[in-house]
Design a protein around this motif. Structure first.
Motif, short mmCIF file in Angstrom:
data_model
loop_
_atom_site.label_atom_id
_atom_site.label_comp_id
_atom_site.label_asym_id
_atom_site.label_seq_id
_atom_site.Cartn_x
_atom_site.Cartn_y
_atom_site.Cartn_z
N SER A 17 36.00 49.01 36.57
CA SER A 17 36.63 47.75 36.93
C SER A 17 35.65 46.59 36.97
O SER A 17 36.02 45.43 36.78
CB SER A 17 37.31 47.88 38.30
OG SER A 17 38.27 48.89 38.28
N ASN A 18 34.38 46.91 37.20
CA ASN A 18 33.34 45.88 37.27
C ASN A 18 32.49 45.86 36.01
O ASN A 18 32.25 44.80 35.43
CB ASN A 18 32.45 46.13 38.50
CG ASN A 18 31.43 45.04 38.70
OD1 ASN A 18 31.76 43.86 38.61
ND2 ASN A 18 30.19 45.42 38.96
N ARG A 62 38.87 44.18 36.26
CA ARG A 62 39.82 44.07 37.38
C ARG A 62 40.37 42.66 37.50
O ARG A 62 41.53 42.46 37.91
CB ARG A 62 39.11 44.49 38.67
CG ARG A 62 39.98 44.46 39.93
CD ARG A 62 41.09 45.49 39.83
NE ARG A 62 41.94 45.55 41.01
CZ ARG A 62 42.81 44.64 41.41
NH1 ARG A 62 42.96 43.53 40.70
NH2 ARG A 62 43.54 44.81 42.50
N ALA A 85 40.59 50.12 36.76
CA ALA A 85 41.17 48.92 36.13
C ALA A 85 42.25 49.29 35.14
O ALA A 85 43.33 48.67 35.12
CB ALA A 85 40.08 48.10 35.45
N GLY A 122 37.52 48.60 41.41
CA GLY A 122 38.93 48.61 41.76
C GLY A 122 39.38 49.81 42.57
O GLY A 122 40.56 49.89 42.93
N SER A 136 38.25 43.99 43.90
CA SER A 136 39.56 43.73 44.49
C SER A 136 39.43 43.24 45.94
O SER A 136 40.22 42.40 46.38
CB SER A 136 40.44 44.98 44.43
OG SER A 136 39.87 46.06 45.15
#
Length: 512
Positions: free
Chosen positions: A13-14, A42, A85, A140, A164
């Motif tokens: 997600s990152n 994300r 994500a 995430g 998030s």
């Protein structure tokens, strides 16, 4: 399984990472390249949890770039995995199909439970800690596991992570005190829903980039004398000090902070708060770090399917020294006789009371014998210096940083003066008695090395007899031991330091 090259694409997600590995049964698993792209996928999840077209295009561009690298490295063995994500995206199936069609890369969508499992799997196979709670905070999601005696007991994946949490609680790039309190209560209330976490009173092991940054920040603050964060350990008090420092800084100040990746400057504060909440719920006084996580877990699992004996989570240290010795041209067949002689000598010294038998000391001594003066591989005349630097600064699976320094001091032993010089940065790590024990064990190892001078396995056995303060050392050989005799008499001074009286050496050649 023979030598092979493999790659993992980790779509988080990152960040999105491409990590290349090699493996061979002699030298083990090696990470040879690690390339990341900070994409913050994300952030492309819209209100309806559909990933925007912009996010899909961003992912495609990164995968095309990675495909070019894979082609240049001639790697065809690839596993591309996606986590929170893509898992949380309503259009995940369409994204995976699009990437297969446009990049030729087939993405495997991991469940939260799978993500947690492979993180645990890497920790169990590369750390010595028998029982612990692990936490891997991604952009995430947050994965937790509880393992006991290296066996997984429970796991859970929460649908929140560093990115998030920032979106939900933080306005701008700097976390306020009020936001920090809300994040703490949010994380704590979630963790308290897992009964196996509450009051477990086990070490917490952090996996992933944010955990690595915490370790680096603490090492910078302490002017830590060796490198590496794998199995680095912080107390709760250490953790609180770093937390207070980091959460008091602005975003611009965080970007300038040594030890912190600039691309994590805006998300490190909420991550630290989550770590603290977990430690409070668990009742943990210790926070450890693992450099190995999801990706290594996937690769180790793959290797074990083809070769079930390649890794053993119950003898991590032994496996690690085996691979390390082979890397520096000291495979088991070259060192087996020396290790055997070392064990004989240790028992003889214990028999006459110069050492008190200790199973842990013997274990460390045998591993040090495997690695004794591996610096010869670099330069024979400076073998001791190179050995100490390599072992003290090399990540060695299965031992703490203190044990790593202990191993380095013993395996690099040359003389009392060099031992004192190498020890100087670590005076607060060990007691005076511990330093003396390491010096004496190193001296014994240095002497025994002389008994294998010609590398022909001439010496078969060793016996010691004590008369008053004097020691008579009988060395039984199966042939001409001229080289061993010469070196043994040269190195006898090291034995004299262990015993109060004089040591006399007698070589006895067996007939037939």
């Amino acid at each position: 399984m023979t030598y092979f090259k493999t790659a993992i694409i980790d779509i988080g997600s990152n960040t999105i990472r491409l990590v290349l590995y090699t493996y061979d049964p002699l030298r083990g698993l090696k990470e040879v390249e690690n390339i990341k792209s900070v994409t913050r996928l994300r952030n492309y999840l819209q209100v309806d949890n559909v990933m925007s077209e912009e996010g899909v295009q961003e992912l495609e561009e990164v995968l095309l770039f990675f495909r070019d690298i894979l082609n240049d490295y001639h790697i065809v063995d690839l596993r591309a995995i996606a986590t929170a994500a893509i898992r949380q995206a309503q259009n995940s199936s369409e994204i995976i199909e699009h990437m297969w069609k446009n990049t030729g890369i087939k993405i495997e969508l991991l469940s939260g439970e799978q993500e947690a499992y492979f993180g645990y799997f890497a920790v169990a196979h590369t750390l010595k800690t028998p029982s612990a709670i692990t936490i891997d905070i991604g952009g995430g999601s947050t994965e937790l596991t509880y393992f006991k005696d290296k066996e997984l007991q429970c796991s859970h994946s929460f649908p929140f992570g560093s990115v998030s949490l920032k979106q939900q609680f933080i306005q701008g790039d700097t976390m306020t005190n009020e936001a920090g309190e809300k994040i703490y209560e949010f994380a704590k209330s979630n963790f308290e829903t897992l009964l196996w976490l509450k009051g477990a009173q086990l070490p917490v092991i952090g996996i992933g980039g944010s955990a690595r940054n915490m370790a680096k920040l603490d090492q910078r603050k302490k002017d830590y004398p060796i490198s590496g964060i794998h199995q680095y350990e912080m107390t709760k008090e250490d953790f609180t000090i770093i937390s207070n420092e980091v959460t008091s800084l602005t975003f611009e100040e965080l970007k300038q902070l040594d030890g912190l990746s600039s691309d994590r400057a805006d998300i490190i504060a909420p991550v630290i708060i989550v770590f603290q909440a977990l430690m409070d719920v668990v009742g943990s006084e210790t926070f450890q770090f693992s450099r190995k996580g999801l990706r290594e877990g996937l690769v180790i699992d793959r290797i074990l399917k083809d070769n079930p004996t390649a890794f053993n989570k119950y003898n991590v240290f032994e496996r690690s020294t085996k691979f390390l010795a082979a890397e520096f041209d000291k495979p088991l067949e070259k060192t087996a006789h020396f290790v055997q002689l070392t064990e004989m000598a240790y028992f003889e010294v214990c028999k006459i009371g110069a050492f008190s038998y200790n199973a842990e000391d013997l274990h460390m001594l045998k591993q040090a014998a495997r690695l004794f003066h591996i610096g010869e591989y670099i330069e024979v005349d400076a073998a001791s210096q190179h050995t100490f630097y390599l072992l003290s600064n090399r990540s060695i699976d299965g031992i703490s940083h203190g044990q790593r320094v202990r191993l380095a001091l013993i395996a690099s032993y040359k003389n009392k003066d060099d031992f004192s010089r190498y020890s100087e940065p670590f005076m607060e790590w060990f007691s005076k008695d511990e330093f003396k024990k390491m010096r004496d064990i190193g001296a014994l190892l240095k002497f025994v090395y002389a008994l294998d001078a010609s590398k022909r396995n001439i010496v078969e056995s060793i016996a010691m007899e004590q008369s008053g303060d004097n020691v008579k050392l009988k060395i039984y050989t199966k042939g001409n031991a001229m080289a061993e005799m010469y070196q043994a008499n040269r190195q006898k001074k090291h034995l004299n330091r262990i015993f109060k009286g004089e040591v006399s050496i007698h070589f006895i050649e067996k007939e037939g």
